[in-house]
Design an enzyme around this catalytic site. Structure first.
Site, PDB file in Angstrom:
ATOM      1  N   ARG A 149       0.872  -1.182   0.000  1.00  0.00           N
ATOM      2  CA  ARG A 149       0.000   0.000   0.000  1.00  0.00           C
ATOM      3  C   ARG A 149       0.901   1.221   0.000  1.00  0.00           C
ATOM      4  O   ARG A 149       1.879   1.283   0.764  1.00  0.00           O
ATOM      5  CB  ARG A 149      -0.841   0.049   1.273  1.00  0.00           C
ATOM      6  CG  ARG A 149      -1.771  -1.116   1.475  1.00  0.00           C
ATOM      7  CD  ARG A 149      -2.144  -1.247   2.948  1.00  0.00           C
ATOM      8  NE  ARG A 149      -0.965  -1.523   3.780  1.00  0.00           N
ATOM      9  CZ  ARG A 149      -0.930  -1.425   5.100  1.00  0.00           C
ATOM     10  NH1 ARG A 149      -1.987  -1.031   5.762  1.00  0.00           N
ATOM     11  NH2 ARG A 149       0.171  -1.711   5.782  1.00  0.00           N
ATOM     12  N   CYS A 262      -3.837   1.994  -8.528  1.00  0.00           N
ATOM     13  CA  CYS A 262      -4.125   0.550  -8.550  1.00  0.00           C
ATOM     14  C   CYS A 262      -5.599   0.198  -8.633  1.00  0.00           C
ATOM     15  O   CYS A 262      -6.047  -0.325  -9.650  1.00  0.00           O
ATOM     16  CB  CYS A 262      -3.506  -0.125  -7.327  1.00  0.00           C
ATOM     17  SG  CYS A 262      -1.723  -0.112  -7.383  1.00  0.00           S
TER      18      CYS A 262
END
Ligand code: UDX
Length: 436
Positions: A149, A262
């Site tokens: 992340r 993403c």
């Protein structure tokens, strides 16, 4: 071990530095000379907590270097491919140009016994297409997706919650999995789940995980839409259902929705791939997930317009945040910036502030006004909208102090991150997302 990392973007630069930090000898390779120059000086080309430190350490130790020369990969035995797979310009599918180019450029420098580990997020079936070229050199191709992340990328790389390696059945595959166990030795030693599977499953793990996360966010945002017409409060709803351990509270943050490099592109590429496979309907719900997500941006803009009595023309609006999420300077598909641009398009005078993303935002949307200092950005505003939940705004901005700077007392909380009671007590009219 000697490793090469092809592609030095968010994924590759962090991976290269993190692998050097756990003792490997690493060369990072990218075609972008400017990026390589910055990295070679031990400087991070983007904002990522902890990256600067491990880059500088790696370079100083001599275990980490960066180059544009693919031939440098010739010294390595494990090659990670972490180049980008953006959305195609004329469709929803992933553009695999960079993956194909990187792998083809690597081929002449591979030796028998080497392992090529694909890390890029790719449509299922990509490894099978690349494998004949790679394996003709005597190297083994595995897929080893990355789940990092942004904002936590260093930690997620050094200490991931799981490691997944997709291999072909047989001796070469098993050997490659063992080599990757060695690469990730600190995580493996502490008992991190190490899942060895086939290549299509490994490719799917990544897109399935992102599709699930996106669906979870859109689910709660759909509940926010229902809450808006019933007087319910979606944050209390999320707390209440989140106590069920089967559901869990994380990723139930209703607001202006998901963005970044993403989730949006990955769910679209997944849907496109499923269509190609004749299974479009299996993930047809992802279109709905996408649509719900985009509607939340409209909703935030509408709230500001309503709050300003139907017209934002010539009104001064301060937008708190530009990055797609806190702890990042990434503005790719940022819902925050999208909202700012739309308000500007309606004739408002929009001032955007962000602790990290202003330079990137200015390059992309020069028509907006950017102010680094939060208080200066708030001065004279008719309305304030929080769109990226940085602590600087969420926790550290005192509503009483904010009212001493602004002209109006309207706050729209696009991330449901502010203390609504405290803002109301300080005289503000507070609007949340899916909250009365
Ligand atoms: C995501 C995945 O989490 C990661 O595992 C994968 O490797 C890459 O994609 P990232 O893009 O860094 O990571 O961001 P993430 O933290 O997942 O947030 C994505 C977006 O969802 C952000 O815009 C964020 O603001 C939004 N979000 C997240 C919500 O709107 N609500 C939430 O509850 C959580």
């Amino acid at each position: 071990m000697r490793l090469s990392v092809i592609g030095c973007g968010y994924l590759g630069a962090v991976h290269a530095a993190a692998m050097a930090s756990i003792g490997h000898d690493v060369v990072g390779i990218d075609v972008d000379q400017r990026k390589i120059d910055t990295l070679s000086q031990g400087r991070a080309p983007f904002f990522e907590p902890g990256l600067q430190e491990i880059l500088a350490e790696g370079i100083a130790s001599g275990r980490l270097r960066f180059t544009t020369e693919m031939s440098a990969a010739g010294d390595a035995t494990v090659h990670f491919v972490g180049v980008g797979t953006p959305q195609q310009k004329d469709g929803y599918a992933a553009d695999l140009t960079y993956v194909n180019t990187a792998v083809d450029a690597l081929l002449p420098f591979l030796s028998p016994g080497d392992v090529v580990a694909g890390k890029s997020t790719v449509p299922v079936g990509t490894a099978a297409e690349l494998a004949p070229r790679v394996e003709a050199t005597g190297a083994t191709l595995v897929w080893n997706p990355e789940f990092l992340r942004e904002g936590w990328a260093v930690l997620d790389t050094v200490d991931p919650d799981r490691l997944v390696v997709g291999v072909t059945p047989g001796e070469a595959g098993e050997r490659a999995a063992d080599i990757l166990r060695e690469v990730y030795h600190p995580a493996v030693a502490k008992g991190t789940p190490f899942i060895v599977t086939d290549r299509p499953t490994a490719e799917l793990v990544k897109v399935a995980a992102n599709a699930f996360l996106a669906t979870k966010i859109s689910f709660i945002n759909a509940m926010a839409e229902i809450a808006e017409v019933t007087g319910a409060d979606v944050t209390q709803l999320a707390d209440a259902i989140g106590h069920d351990v089967r559901i869990g509270r994380r990723f139930l943050g209703a607001g202006i929705g998901f963005g970044g490099g993403c989730l949006p592109k990955d769910i679209r590429a997944f849907a496109a791939r499923a269509e190609e496979l004749g299974r479009g309907e299996s993930v047809g719900f992802l279109r709905e997930v996408d649509a719900i997500n985009l509607r939340r941006r409209d909703r935030a803009v509408d709230l500001v317009v309503q709050a300003l009595d139907g017209a934002v023309f010539e009104k001064r609006i301060t937008v708190l945040g530009a990055a797609f999420k806190p702890h990042s300077d990434d503005i790719r598909d940022s819902p925050a910036l999208d909202v700012a641009v739309r308000l500007h398009g309606l004739g408002a005078t929009v001032t955007v502030t962000d602790p990290a993303a202003i330079d990137n935002a200015r390059r992309m949307h020069p028509q907006l006004t950017y102010v680094t200092d939060r208080d200066e950005a708030l001065t004279g505003a008719d309305a304030v909208i929080l769109v990226t939940e940085w602590d600087e705004y969420r926790r550290e901005l005192d509503p009483g102090h904010a009212s001493s700077l602004t002209r109006g007392r309207i706050v729209v909380d696009g991330r449901n991150g502010l203390d609504a009671a405290a803002w109301r007590a300080a005289g503000w009219t507070y609007y949340g997302m899916g909250r009365p």
